[in-house]
Scaffold this motif. Structure first.
Motif, PDB file in Angstrom:
ATOM      1  N   PRO A  46       0.819  -1.213   0.000  1.00  0.00           N
ATOM      2  CA  PRO A  46       0.000   0.000   0.000  1.00  0.00           C
ATOM      3  C   PRO A  46       0.853   1.262   0.000  1.00  0.00           C
ATOM      4  N   VAL A  47       0.429   2.253  -0.779  1.00  0.00           N
ATOM      5  CA  VAL A  47       1.164   3.521  -0.831  1.00  0.00           C
ATOM      6  C   VAL A  47       0.206   4.648  -1.192  1.00  0.00           C
ATOM      7  N   ILE A  48       0.453   5.812  -0.619  1.00  0.00           N
ATOM      8  CA  ILE A  48      -0.266   7.029  -0.983  1.00  0.00           C
ATOM      9  C   ILE A  48       0.722   7.912  -1.726  1.00  0.00           C
ATOM     10  N   VAL A  49       0.363   8.272  -2.957  1.00  0.00           N
ATOM     11  CA  VAL A  49       1.216   9.110  -3.790  1.00  0.00           C
ATOM     12  C   VAL A  49       0.659  10.525  -3.733  1.00  0.00           C
ATOM     13  N   ALA A  50       1.447  11.455  -3.201  1.00  0.00           N
ATOM     14  CA  ALA A  50       1.040  12.856  -3.113  1.00  0.00           C
ATOM     15  C   ALA A  50       1.787  13.635  -4.184  1.00  0.00           C
ATOM     16  N   LEU A 112      -5.890   0.493  -0.461  1.00  0.00           N
ATOM     17  CA  LEU A 112      -4.692   0.315   0.363  1.00  0.00           C
ATOM     18  C   LEU A 112      -4.658  -1.054   1.028  1.00  0.00           C
ATOM     19  N   ASP A 113      -5.804  -1.536   1.503  1.00  0.00           N
ATOM     20  CA  ASP A 113      -5.862  -2.874   2.120  1.00  0.00           C
ATOM     21  C   ASP A 113      -5.457  -3.971   1.147  1.00  0.00           C
ATOM     22  N   HIS A 114      -5.647  -3.710  -0.148  1.00  0.00           N
ATOM     23  CA  HIS A 114      -5.296  -4.695  -1.166  1.00  0.00           C
ATOM     24  C   HIS A 114      -3.958  -4.382  -1.831  1.00  0.00           C
ATOM     25  N   GLY A 115      -3.131  -3.573  -1.165  1.00  0.00           N
ATOM     26  CA  GLY A 115      -1.777  -3.307  -1.640  1.00  0.00           C
ATOM     27  C   GLY A 115      -1.683  -2.343  -2.796  1.00  0.00           C
ATOM     28  N   GLY A 116      -2.727  -1.558  -3.036  1.00  0.00           N
ATOM     29  CA  GLY A 116      -2.739  -0.636  -4.160  1.00  0.00           C
ATOM     30  C   GLY A 116      -2.195   0.736  -3.828  1.00  0.00           C
ATOM     31  N   ALA A 117      -2.237   1.608  -4.838  1.00  0.00           N
ATOM     32  CA  ALA A 117      -1.735   2.974  -4.706  1.00  0.00           C
ATOM     33  C   ALA A 117      -2.895   3.961  -4.831  1.00  0.00           C
ATOM     34  N   VAL A 118      -2.942   4.916  -3.917  1.00  0.00           N
ATOM     35  CA  VAL A 118      -3.944   5.978  -3.929  1.00  0.00           C
ATOM     36  C   VAL A 118      -3.216   7.288  -4.203  1.00  0.00           C
ATOM     37  N   GLY A 119      -3.720   8.064  -5.151  1.00  0.00           N
ATOM     38  CA  GLY A 119      -3.123   9.355  -5.473  1.00  0.00           C
ATOM     39  C   GLY A 119      -3.929  10.489  -4.887  1.00  0.00           C
ATOM     40  N   ILE A 120      -3.225  11.446  -4.303  1.00  0.00           N
ATOM     41  CA  ILE A 120      -3.875  12.640  -3.751  1.00  0.00           C
ATOM     42  C   ILE A 120      -3.123  13.879  -4.226  1.00  0.00           C
TER      43      ILE A 120
END
Length: 147
Positions: A46-50, A112-120
């Motif tokens: 999981p990762v958050i891309v800012a 995120l729980d499934h290891g994906g990437a969220v962009g903000i």
């Protein structure tokens, strides 16, 4: 706030994953796209891309050229009409910027729980990308806060 895993929904991924190579090829035929800092994004987990939001094409470029497929938070108004169907099919997450959007929170947590990437885009809207006009946090004076 605790969000039940049973109520989370993963955004569609078929166009986000399958369309990236063709989209990259098409865009690079017309534009000189340069990627910076991609080595800072872990290849899995999981990762958050800012990212800075300096132009209308930032979201699509992040989803297409990011080192991993990114489910970006996108203002709900963009989900009207044909564009909305495309954004939904490409796995983008609608966000109500006026009120607390539990649906967007659930979708992000599911990704995120499934290891994906969220962009903000922490700026909240398009800007110069240089933090001018930023607001400061009341809890931490002098430190930028997100709207």
């Amino acid at each position: 706030m605790t969000v039940s895993a049973a109520h989370r929904r993963h955004p569609p991924t078929w166009l986000l994953h399958g369309g990236r190579p063709t989209s990259r090829w098409l865009i690079r035929r017309r534009y000189d796209v340069r990627e910076h800092g991609t080595g800072h994004v872990p290849p899995q987990g999981p990762v958050i891309v800012a990212a800075n939001h300096t132009g209308v094409i930032d979201g699509p470029l992040l989803a297409i050229f990011g080192p991993r497929p990114v489910h970006a938070l996108t203002k709900r108004e963009m989900f009207d009409g044909r564009l909305g169907r495309f954004l939904h099919s490409s796995g983008q997450i609608p966000l109500d910027r006026v009120a607390t959007d539990r649906g967007a929170i659930r979708a992000c947590l599911h990704v995120l729980d499934h290891g994906g990437a969220v962009g903000i885009f922490p700026e909240g809207n398009r800007g110069a990308g240089d933090l001018t006009g930023r607001r400061t946090s009341r809890s931490s004076p002098g430190r930028p806060s997100c709207r």
